[in-house]
Structure formats: structure tokens, C-alpha cells
Write an enzyme that holds these catalytic residues in place. Sequence first.
Site, PDB file in Angstrom:
ATOM      1  N   SER A  15      35.026  38.762  35.307  1.00 15.01           N
ATOM      2  CA  SER A  15      35.072  37.409  35.850  1.00 15.01           C
ATOM      3  C   SER A  15      33.655  36.857  35.939  1.00 15.01           C
ATOM      4  O   SER A  15      32.748  37.549  36.405  1.00 15.01           O
ATOM      5  CB  SER A  15      35.718  37.456  37.241  1.00 15.01           C
ATOM      6  N   CYS A  48      39.887  37.456  49.774  1.00 13.23           N
ATOM      7  CA  CYS A  48      41.252  36.930  49.890  1.00 13.23           C
ATOM      8  C   CYS A  48      41.892  37.378  51.196  1.00 13.23           C
ATOM      9  O   CYS A  48      42.852  36.796  51.639  1.00 13.23           O
ATOM     10  CB  CYS A  48      42.122  37.415  48.734  1.00 13.23           C
ATOM     11  N   THR A  75      43.930  25.181  26.148  1.00 12.86           N
ATOM     12  CA  THR A  75      42.661  24.685  25.618  1.00 12.86           C
ATOM     13  C   THR A  75      41.542  25.430  26.331  1.00 12.86           C
ATOM     14  O   THR A  75      41.573  25.592  27.557  1.00 12.86           O
ATOM     15  CB  THR A  75      42.543  23.170  25.855  1.00 12.86           C
ATOM     16  N   GLY A 109      39.322  36.459  36.910  1.00 14.51           N
ATOM     17  CA  GLY A 109      39.520  37.908  36.933  1.00 14.51           C
ATOM     18  C   GLY A 109      40.966  38.234  37.262  1.00 14.51           C
ATOM     19  O   GLY A 109      41.562  39.163  36.702  1.00 14.51           O
ATOM     20  N   THR A 110      41.540  37.456  38.165  1.00 15.34           N
ATOM     21  CA  THR A 110      42.944  37.666  38.547  1.00 15.34           C
ATOM     22  C   THR A 110      43.857  37.503  37.343  1.00 15.34           C
ATOM     23  O   THR A 110      44.762  38.311  37.110  1.00 15.34           O
ATOM     24  CB  THR A 110      43.340  36.651  39.646  1.00 15.34           C
ATOM     25  N   ASN A 164      35.381  46.564  45.207  1.00 13.72           N
ATOM     26  CA  ASN A 164      34.776  45.328  45.714  1.00 13.72           C
ATOM     27  C   ASN A 164      34.499  45.362  47.209  1.00 13.72           C
ATOM     28  O   ASN A 164      33.753  44.535  47.709  1.00 13.72           O
ATOM     29  CB  ASN A 164      35.670  44.133  45.384  1.00 13.72           C
TER      30      ASN A 164
HETATM   31  C1  LIG Z   1      37.542  43.910  41.801  1.00 10.49           C
HETATM   32  C2  LIG Z   1      38.042  42.504  41.653  1.00 10.49           C
HETATM   33  N1  LIG Z   1      39.045  42.237  40.821  1.00 10.49           N
HETATM   34  C3  LIG Z   1      39.521  41.000  40.644  1.00 10.49           C
HETATM   35  C4  LIG Z   1      39.004  39.941  41.327  1.00 10.49           C
HETATM   36  C5  LIG Z   1      39.560  38.573  41.111  1.00 10.49           C
HETATM   37  O1  LIG Z   1      38.674  37.798  40.336  1.00 10.49           O
HETATM   38  P1  LIG Z   1      38.763  36.181  40.392  1.00 10.49           P
HETATM   39  O2  LIG Z   1      38.181  35.769  41.689  1.00 10.49           O
HETATM   40  O3  LIG Z   1      37.943  35.732  39.226  1.00 10.49           O
HETATM   41  O4  LIG Z   1      40.197  35.824  40.264  1.00 10.49           O
HETATM   42  C6  LIG Z   1      37.964  40.163  42.252  1.00 10.49           C
HETATM   43  C7  LIG Z   1      37.432  39.050  43.070  1.00 10.49           C
HETATM   44  O5  LIG Z   1      37.152  39.214  44.246  1.00 10.49           O
HETATM   45  C8  LIG Z   1      37.460  41.484  42.404  1.00 10.49           C
HETATM   46  O6  LIG Z   1      36.465  41.759  43.261  1.00 10.49           O
END
Ligand SMILES: Cc1ncc(COP(=O)(O)O)c(C=O)c1O
Length: 384
Positions: free
Chosen positions: A201, A329, A239, A72-73, A153
Site C-alpha cells: 500500500s 481501524c 480506470t 492494501g485492503t 502493524n
Molecule cells: C499490515 C496491513 N495490512 C493491510 C492494511 C490495509 O491497507 P490500506 O490502509 O491501504 O487499506 C494495513 C493498514 O493499516 C496494514 O497495516
Amino acid sequence: MKDLIYFDHAATTAMHTDVLQAYVEVIGEGAGNPSSLHAQGRAAREKVSKARDALAGILNCDASELVFTGSGTESDNSALFGAAYAQKKRGKNGIVTTAIEHHAVLNACRELETQGFSLKILPVDEYGRVSVEDAKAAINEATAVVSIMAGNNETGTLQPIAEIGEWARKHKALMHVDAVQAFGYIDIDLREWPVDLLSLSAHKINGPQGVGLLYIRKGSPFQPLLYGGSQERSRRASTENVAGIVAFAKAAELASIQRDERREHAENVRSTLLKELSEQLGEQSFAVNGHPDDRLPHIVNISFVGISSASMLMNLDLAGVAVSGGSACNSGSLKPSHVLSAMNISAERVSSAVRFSFGLGNTREQAEKTAKITATISARLRNR
Ligand SMILES: Cc1ncc(COP(=O)(O)O)c(C=O)c1O
């Protein structure tokens, strides 16, 4: 681990057994490289293509608009840098986002600011919601990208992305939505939504970690983050993670089929926890942070004023209950949550917040037990 209660599904989820099976099957077969021309390569390409079609069906978009990423990041970063750099070539230099975005968005925006983009971070109300009027005032012809998350989140609060997206479109600004946390719980219809870029994600929906998805609307200006081979139509060289992609599509299919059921289940566990906390602790002993109605069903953020987030989290952990003190995080750093801090609630409420988040495998009995454990911890810490 059997008796442990996992109430941290917003941080990550375990793979669904069907998803795990799909994943292991591909790994077991020895996934080929989708870029190879031989039979094994073609088989791998076919698997990725089927997974992309399945996800496009769920999101109601064209398969060619989907780019698999590593998280997701990465999707958030690719969306922001990719759109901002491309828009700069058209003379657009403004970035608009909100104070409650995930750091994957906020820190990417801050980096763009150091590179010369002009950054506007919108405030939120006490429920953590951005105002459409504030967004409209901030977005103009110079705006390159607007980035607003679908559901938060930490609090679960939903954002008015449709109204803001319409406004962004009028000003030819690209609209990015981080739907990482909302996916699986709300209907995402990309033919209807006024959105140009969207991040997802897999590991938040009982899929594997390390697989993300970025939707890029056809015709949207976009500059890739990664250069190399021509994978993902030259929008993301690397890949492909074939097993991860197949498993992601499986997880998304299950989440889509079971959405109503999963929503109801999460609501039930959530409301049981709140009801039981009221009975055990009394309503005045805790406060719920976030919007009471316009919210995701699987997250509840609760302040136990007088008890620090870290103390509650550690004591719950010792008692076998996994929760979070904010976003995953941040939880190691004990820094007050930037999301709650932006909500204009008291410093005591911010420093005593705990996030409970629900998902597969959770039960109402677990919620009842957690409330009892929380009440015991609370009495012990408050009487010290
Ligand atoms: C709203 C939101 N965006 C982005 C992310 C990041 O996703 P990933 O953990 O797959 O890098 C998260 C993960 O906690 C999230 O909750």
C-alpha cells in the site's frame, strides 16, 4: 500543527515532497485515461507502464505480475478471494492464516469460511510470532491459500514467511504475504521469496492514500474481484489512478534508495524513546510487546500497566503527540487488540498498550520530549 509530534506512521504517512510534486504534476497536466487510444491516453498509459516497471525493478519481479489496486485492503481481499475461488476449482478448500493478521486478511478469511472454506487460524507465541511447525502441521494437499504477514502493524514482529512459503509450495497451496507494513523497511525479492501473492500500500511509505499493489506470480490461479474493462490484464477492472500510481512508484523508489538510512533513523528514534522512558519512568513501569530483535525498526508497542490505552492516547493527543492504541481501524472502537490478545500476555498489558511508530520528519528530540510528556501523564494518572 507545527509543534505536533506525529508518532503514528504505521497508520499513515504524509507524502514525501518529491512524491507530492510527482502527483501534482500528473494531476496538473490532466491525466488521460490509459485505455484511450489518442495521444493523451497513450501518455497516461506510458506513465502507468513506467511506474509498473519501476516497482517491478524494486521488487525483483516481472512488471506483468503487478496489479495496481485501490488500497492494501483491496490487495489483501483480491489475493484471498481471487486465489481461494480459483483453487476451489482444483478441489482445494482450506485457508490457513494467523491470529495476528490485519483485519483486511482476517475478515476476508472469515468470510471465506462462511462461504464453505475450511479455515485454520494459527496461534502465535508471546512475541506475536507464528511457529513454522504449527504452520507445517496445518498445511496439506487440501490447502488452497496460506496468508501470513511479513511484519506486524501493531508490534512490528517479523514472521518466518520463507520457511512456511517453501512448505506451502510443496503442497501446491498459494502463499500470500501482506507486506503492507514491512515494505520500505525490508528487502523484498520476489524471485527469491517462495511467495505467490503479495500486498502493498502506497500510503505507508510516504505515498498517496488509496493506491495499492498486488503481486500475482505468473501462472498462479487467480479469479478477479472486479469485472469490467480489461485493465490490469483483466485482473482488476477500473480506470487506473494514474497520478496515484506515478506517486506510488516515486515513493517506492525513494524508500528503496533510502532504506538503510530510514531503518537507522527509525531505530534511533525508537531507542531514544525507550531509553528516555526508562530514565523518566523506570524500566518496571512499562513493558515492550513484540519480538525484541526480529522486528520492523519503525514500530514499538508499549504497555503502561495501570493506565488504559485510551487514557494514555487521549492525554498524549492533548499534549500534541499522535500515537495509536492498536491498529488504526480499531482505535475508535476501544476493543482490545486482537493481535496482543493472541500473544498470551496479561489482560492488563493488552488494555494498556500504546503503539508508537516512526518515520520521516521525526527526531530524537521528539522522542525525548514524548518520553517526558508520557512520564508526566503517567504520574498524574497513577496518582489519581
Ligand atoms: C499490515 C496491513 N495490512 C493491510 C492494511 C490495509 O491497507 P490500506 O490502509 O491501504 O487499506 C494495513 C493498514 O493499516 C496494514 O497495516
